[in-house]
Design an enzyme around this catalytic site. Sequence first.
Site, PDB file in Angstrom:
ATOM      1  N   ARG A   1      10.371  -0.593  -4.337  1.00 62.93           N
ATOM      2  CA  ARG A   1       9.132  -0.624  -5.138  1.00 62.93           C
ATOM      3  C   ARG A   1       9.069   0.640  -5.979  1.00 62.93           C
ATOM      4  O   ARG A   1       8.635   1.682  -5.501  1.00 62.93           O
ATOM      5  CB  ARG A   1       7.888  -0.717  -4.255  1.00 62.93           C
ATOM      6  CG  ARG A   1       7.830  -1.890  -3.340  1.00 62.93           C
ATOM      7  CD  ARG A   1       6.912  -3.034  -3.626  1.00 62.93           C
ATOM      8  NE  ARG A   1       6.086  -3.143  -4.742  1.00 62.93           N
ATOM      9  CZ  ARG A   1       4.773  -3.441  -4.678  1.00 62.93           C
ATOM     10  NH1 ARG A   1       4.181  -3.563  -3.507  1.00 62.93           N
ATOM     11  NH2 ARG A   1       4.080  -3.636  -5.781  1.00 62.93           N
TER      12      ARG A   1
ATOM     13  N   GLY B   1       0.861  -1.173   0.000  1.00 63.43           N
ATOM     14  CA  GLY B   1       0.000   0.000   0.000  1.00 63.43           C
ATOM     15  C   GLY B   1       0.899   1.224   0.000  1.00 63.43           C
ATOM     16  O   GLY B   1       1.781   1.349   0.856  1.00 63.43           O
ATOM     17  N   ALA B   2       0.713   2.112  -0.970  1.00 63.45           N
ATOM     18  CA  ALA B   2       1.656   3.217  -1.166  1.00 63.45           C
ATOM     19  C   ALA B   2       1.905   4.048   0.098  1.00 63.45           C
ATOM     20  O   ALA B   2       3.062   4.272   0.470  1.00 63.45           O
ATOM     21  CB  ALA B   2       1.178   4.107  -2.320  1.00 63.45           C
TER      22      ALA B   2
ATOM     23  N   ASP C   1      -1.348   4.260  -6.818  1.00 62.19           N
ATOM     24  CA  ASP C   1       0.064   4.232  -6.461  1.00 62.19           C
ATOM     25  C   ASP C   1       0.815   5.422  -7.044  1.00 62.19           C
ATOM     26  O   ASP C   1       1.853   5.806  -6.522  1.00 62.19           O
ATOM     27  CB  ASP C   1       0.699   2.924  -6.928  1.00 62.19           C
ATOM     28  CG  ASP C   1       0.357   1.775  -6.000  1.00 62.19           C
ATOM     29  OD1 ASP C   1       1.189   1.456  -5.138  1.00 62.19           O
ATOM     30  OD2 ASP C   1      -0.750   1.216  -6.106  1.00 62.19           O
TER      31      ASP C   1
ATOM     32  N   ASN D   1      -2.415   2.111 -10.771  1.00 63.92           N
ATOM     33  CA  ASN D   1      -2.928   1.376  -9.615  1.00 63.92           C
ATOM     34  C   ASN D   1      -2.815  -0.111  -9.920  1.00 63.92           C
ATOM     35  O   ASN D   1      -2.337  -0.518 -10.980  1.00 63.92           O
ATOM     36  CB  ASN D   1      -4.376   1.780  -9.315  1.00 63.92           C
ATOM     37  CG  ASN D   1      -4.849   1.269  -7.966  1.00 63.92           C
ATOM     38  OD1 ASN D   1      -4.164   1.436  -6.958  1.00 63.92           O
ATOM     39  ND2 ASN D   1      -5.994   0.618  -7.918  1.00 63.92           N
ATOM     40  N   LYS D   2      -3.238  -0.930  -9.000  1.00 66.62           N
ATOM     41  CA  LYS D   2      -3.100  -2.378  -9.131  1.00 66.62           C
ATOM     42  C   LYS D   2      -3.596  -2.871 -10.484  1.00 66.62           C
ATOM     43  O   LYS D   2      -4.618  -2.411 -10.984  1.00 66.62           O
ATOM     44  CB  LYS D   2      -3.875  -3.065  -7.998  1.00 66.62           C
ATOM     45  CG  LYS D   2      -3.757  -4.578  -7.958  1.00 66.62           C
ATOM     46  CD  LYS D   2      -2.305  -5.058  -7.958  1.00 66.62           C
ATOM     47  CE  LYS D   2      -1.488  -4.479  -6.834  1.00 66.62           C
ATOM     48  NZ  LYS D   2      -0.039  -4.785  -6.968  1.00 66.62           N
TER      49      LYS D   2
END
EC number: 5.3.1.23
Length: 351
Positions: free
Chosen positions: A94, A52-53, A240, A250-251
């Site tokens: 990341r 999670g960012a 993100d 995002n995901k």
Amino acid sequence: MSTVVTIPRSVSWKGDAIAVLKQTKLPHSTEYKTLTTIEEVWKSIVMLEVRGAPAIGIVAAFGLALASKKYTTLHIEEFQKKFNRDCNYLGTSRPTAVNLFWAIDRMRESIQEITTIKEAQKILEEEALRIQQEDEAVCRSIGEHALTCFKDGDNILTICNAGSIATARYGTALAPFYIGKEKGVRLHAYACETRPVLQGGRLTTWELKQAGIDVTLITDNTAAHAIQTKEINAIIVGADRIVANGDTANKIGTMNLAILAKYFDIPFYVAAPLSTFDITKQTGAEIVIEERDETEVTKIFGKQVAPVGTTVYNPAFDVTPNKLITGIITEKGIICGDYKREIASLFEKTS
């Protein structure tokens, strides 16, 4: 009537260590891991024990505060050199999550003018705690703004986990569910399982059930059918990285949902703090997309499910074009329409 809601936390500062909720163990067990070195922090981020960012940014800030206490040098110049090395090291964990670099830069800047090691160590710890405290307030504000987009009884679809355990508290996309619960506004979450790591199935369902919030789990390829048959009123996701024109990383699978929202004519919202915006990049084409290990796809919980040697493409994120986004919900309010102009204006007001 207000309700006290149980909201799990993912990162805690212990003064000489960091306690992190091992999200890879959920939902089967609730385990906290103690991190005592910068290397352990890096590995915990890479292995998705912390994800999670905003949570990544928080644990990175604490990791740098922790590392600074272990430097043996007596000279501030050498201290700064070691600290910058650790900043660069954590930045490799990341690459897509902009909050990571935002937190690292903020920690770096906090000691630029400091002349003593003891003072630098004190300021770094205080800054990391401040980052965590501010994120909690920011997430609550996002939830308050997001709740104005929904009404009691709404069914809302989401993907991945943009909840409390992905932030300091409340989350981003899940924040309106918590704030709604507190205020007696009932929202029903439909959670995509989120292959290949199943953050929706393992994490979103777990934390919402902890809080007593209604949640229904669906497979990713059920989304269109669910919208068509379950009266889904809206979709809300986290982010993100959001660039200057509103394109949003995002995901993986998020863009699929945005396209479905357009087809079925339902709102598609992105919920994210200002720290997730990267206005140095003009469009989503400039975002570096992390690609993860093939075994996340070829194995499920350690068991091989595809022929050995199968070629795999496993991007962790996709980029949703701004034209598919109904609104971006931030701690400062909801922006929509001309995203390039609105985002620029938002940052002018906060600078």
